[in-house]
Design an enzyme around this catalytic site. Structure first.
Site, PDB file in Angstrom:
ATOM      1  N   SER A 125       0.473  -1.249  -0.353  1.00 15.42           N
ATOM      2  CA  SER A 125      -0.007   0.220  -0.086  1.00 15.42           C
ATOM      3  C   SER A 125       0.551   1.156  -0.041  1.00 15.42           C
ATOM      4  O   SER A 125       2.303   1.571   0.939  1.00 15.42           O
ATOM      5  CB  SER A 125      -1.179  -0.084   1.493  1.00 15.42           C
ATOM      6  OG  SER A 125      -1.601   1.279   1.204  1.00 15.42           O
TER       7      SER A 125
ATOM      8  N   TYR B  87      -2.068   0.208  10.197  1.00 13.80           N
ATOM      9  CA  TYR B  87      -2.566  -0.508   8.478  1.00 13.80           C
ATOM     10  C   TYR B  87      -1.340  -0.057   8.175  1.00 13.80           C
ATOM     11  O   TYR B  87      -0.454  -1.325   7.159  1.00 13.80           O
ATOM     12  CB  TYR B  87      -3.123   0.018   8.057  1.00 13.80           C
ATOM     13  CG  TYR B  87      -4.226  -0.387   6.917  1.00 13.80           C
ATOM     14  CD1 TYR B  87      -4.432  -1.253   6.536  1.00 13.80           C
ATOM     15  CD2 TYR B  87      -3.581   0.867   5.722  1.00 13.80           C
ATOM     16  CE1 TYR B  87      -4.420  -1.741   5.190  1.00 13.80           C
ATOM     17  CE2 TYR B  87      -3.747   0.140   4.214  1.00 13.80           C
ATOM     18  CZ  TYR B  87      -4.288  -1.257   3.444  1.00 13.80           C
ATOM     19  OH  TYR B  87      -4.236  -1.281   2.412  1.00 13.80           O
TER      20      TYR B  87
HETATM   21  P1  NDP Z   1     -11.255  -5.836  -0.536  1.00 12.19           P
HETATM   22  O1  NDP Z   1     -12.074  -5.459   0.172  1.00 12.19           O
HETATM   23  O2  NDP Z   1     -12.474  -5.484  -1.908  1.00 12.19           O
HETATM   24  O3  NDP Z   1     -11.395  -7.020  -0.378  1.00 12.19           O
HETATM   25  C1  NDP Z   1     -10.923  -7.438  -0.097  1.00 12.19           C
HETATM   26  C2  NDP Z   1     -10.026  -8.851  -0.084  1.00 12.19           C
HETATM   27  O4  NDP Z   1      -9.116  -9.633   1.285  1.00 12.19           O
HETATM   28  C3  NDP Z   1     -11.579  -9.630  -0.100  1.00 12.19           C
HETATM   29  O5  NDP Z   1     -11.501 -10.544  -1.814  1.00 12.19           O
HETATM   30  C4  NDP Z   1     -11.993 -10.236   1.252  1.00 12.19           C
HETATM   31  O6  NDP Z   1     -12.176 -11.433   0.907  1.00 12.19           O
HETATM   32  C5  NDP Z   1     -10.113 -10.654   1.815  1.00 12.19           C
HETATM   33  N1  NDP Z   1     -10.192 -11.068   2.943  1.00 12.19           N
HETATM   34  C6  NDP Z   1     -10.475 -10.074   3.931  1.00 12.19           C
HETATM   35  N2  NDP Z   1     -10.069 -10.592   4.605  1.00 12.19           N
HETATM   36  C7  NDP Z   1      -9.447 -11.795   4.587  1.00 12.19           C
HETATM   37  C8  NDP Z   1      -9.707 -13.061   5.384  1.00 12.19           C
HETATM   38  N3  NDP Z   1      -9.574 -13.552   7.019  1.00 12.19           N
HETATM   39  N4  NDP Z   1      -9.036 -14.343   4.754  1.00 12.19           N
HETATM   40  C9  NDP Z   1      -9.213 -14.232   3.292  1.00 12.19           C
HETATM   41  N5  NDP Z   1      -9.553 -13.371   3.033  1.00 12.19           N
HETATM   42  C10 NDP Z   1      -9.343 -11.942   3.412  1.00 12.19           C
HETATM   43  O7  NDP Z   1     -10.453  -4.525  -0.560  1.00 12.19           O
HETATM   44  P2  NDP Z   1      -9.226  -4.188  -2.225  1.00 12.19           P
HETATM   45  O8  NDP Z   1      -9.486  -4.973  -2.827  1.00 12.19           O
HETATM   46  O9  NDP Z   1      -9.050  -2.645  -2.156  1.00 12.19           O
HETATM   47  O10 NDP Z   1      -7.841  -5.143  -1.184  1.00 12.19           O
HETATM   48  C11 NDP Z   1      -6.919  -5.543  -1.975  1.00 12.19           C
HETATM   49  C12 NDP Z   1      -5.596  -5.819  -0.878  1.00 12.19           C
HETATM   50  O11 NDP Z   1      -4.996  -3.804  -1.337  1.00 12.19           O
HETATM   51  C13 NDP Z   1      -5.561  -5.614   0.572  1.00 12.19           C
HETATM   52  O12 NDP Z   1      -4.308  -6.410   0.897  1.00 12.19           O
HETATM   53  C14 NDP Z   1      -5.311  -4.122   1.056  1.00 12.19           C
HETATM   54  O13 NDP Z   1      -4.631  -3.525   1.812  1.00 12.19           O
HETATM   55  C15 NDP Z   1      -5.005  -3.420  -0.627  1.00 12.19           C
HETATM   56  N6  NDP Z   1      -4.788  -2.708  -0.796  1.00 12.19           N
HETATM   57  C16 NDP Z   1      -5.847  -1.491  -1.667  1.00 12.19           C
HETATM   58  C17 NDP Z   1      -6.178  -0.290  -1.324  1.00 12.19           C
HETATM   59  C18 NDP Z   1      -7.271   0.991  -1.608  1.00 12.19           C
HETATM   60  O14 NDP Z   1      -7.937   1.831  -2.009  1.00 12.19           O
HETATM   61  N7  NDP Z   1      -8.148  -0.226  -1.551  1.00 12.19           N
HETATM   62  C19 NDP Z   1      -5.069   0.334  -0.905  1.00 12.19           C
HETATM   63  C20 NDP Z   1      -3.133   0.048  -1.080  1.00 12.19           C
HETATM   64  C21 NDP Z   1      -4.049  -1.523  -0.172  1.00 12.19           C
HETATM   65  P3  NDP Z   1     -13.680 -11.863   2.605  1.00 12.19           P
HETATM   66  O15 NDP Z   1     -14.214 -11.122   2.794  1.00 12.19           O
HETATM   67  O16 NDP Z   1     -14.820 -12.712   1.332  1.00 12.19           O
HETATM   68  O17 NDP Z   1     -12.649 -13.259   2.810  1.00 12.19           O
END
Ligand code: NDP
Length: 244
Positions: A141, A154
């Site tokens: 990030s 975070y």
């Molecule tokens: P979303 O919330 O759309 O996606 C997050 C994903 O992580 C979901 O598929 C969720 O699936 C999964 N997840 C959460 N907890 C768990 C768990 N315990 N086990 C398995 N899967 C898990 O957010 P993003 O797509 O934005 O996030 C993806 C990555 O990108 C993250 O690491 C985030 O920190 C990073 N990121 C995002 C930014 C943004 O602005 N969006 C900026 C910088 C980094 P489910 O709930 O079905 O398990």
């Protein structure tokens, strides 16, 4: 690009960046192995990919559980006989001021964003060692690059992953590749998990006014994977042009 036929596991594939990456890579001919907790979302994503002529399987995966990650990699081996890329993408953002003392939120972020990535690496590396090749891609990030209030813990989890990625890259001695991708504001469900209603509303507003498509990150992932095996793409930062 060298993507067609590659077997690629993705955690957090049920929404946002993980989902967009699964769709893009499968569209380029990769065999994708998808993990997350929401089974209904995973099933419909697999259906969408398969209906479109692609190859995909899924397994309910909680990255807090090492056994779930081992099962995800086992699925890749059983279905496709190898694993070329492990994308540690699952993450949560329980953003709050440090003096709000959200100890549960801190622990959750450390468990998912940091330990979850380590568990993903631990599941994939034995296969990579056996094959003599592989590629770890960690989704980090820009929070860890420009440190700002509210995002402290975070950002700390993300910078821990940045550190681990670089050490792993050096330790690999060319046997496998390691890439860290740092997204800026991307329009996904990420900020839905913030507890404080005012912080959540502000984060949602910023994401919808500034955020770019998760396809921007999927493209960066595809770029890193698509390089020749002798080329390691270390760090990529992809943020909205207007992000400060
Ligand atoms: P979303 O919330 O759309 O996606 C997050 C994903 O992580 C979901 O598929 C969720 O699936 C999964 N997840 C959460 N907890 C768990 C768990 N315990 N086990 C398995 N899967 C898990 O957010 P993003 O797509 O934005 O996030 C993806 C990555 O990108 C993250 O690491 C985030 O920190 C990073 N990121 C995002 C930014 C943004 O602005 N969006 C900026 C910088 C980094 P489910 O709930 O079905 O398990």
């Amino acid at each position: 690009m060298e993507i067609k036929g590659k077997v690629i596991a993705i955690t957090g594939a049920s929404s946002g960046i993980g989902e967009a990456t699964a769709l893009m890579l499968a569209g380029m001919g990769a065999k994708v192995v998808l993990g997350a907790r929401r089974e209904d979302r995973l099933r419909s994503l697999v259906d969408r990919i398969v209906t479109g002529g692609g190859e995909a399987v899924s397994s309910v995966t909680d990255v807090k559980r090492p056994a779930d990650l081992n099962s995800l990699i086992k699925l890749a081996m059983e279905e496709y006989g190898r694993l070329d890329v492990m994308i540690n993408n699952a993450g949560i953002s329980k953003l709050s001021r440090i003096d709000a003392l959200d100890v549960d939120g801190w622990e959750e972020m450390i468990d998912v964003n940091l330990k979850g990535v380590l568990y993903g690496i631990a599941a994939a590396l034995p296969v990579f060692k056996q094959q003599g090749s592989g590629h770890v891609i960690n989704i980090i990030s820009t929070s860890g690059i420009k440190i700002v209030p509210i995002q402290g813990v975070y950002a700390a989890t993300k910078n821990a992953v940045r550190t681990i990625s670089e050490a792993l890259r050096q330790e690999s001695n060319g046997a496998y590749r390691v890439t860290g991708i740092s997204p800026g504001y991307i329009q996904t469900e990420l900020v839905d998990g913030i507890e404080d209603p005012d912080l959540k509303a502000a984060a949602k507003e910023r994401m919808s006014s500034l955020g770019i498509s998760p396809d921007a990150i999927a493209s960066a992932v595809a770029f890193a994977i698509g390089q020749p095996s002798s080329v390691d793409v270390g760090d990529i930062v992809v943020r909205p042009a207007a992000q400060d």
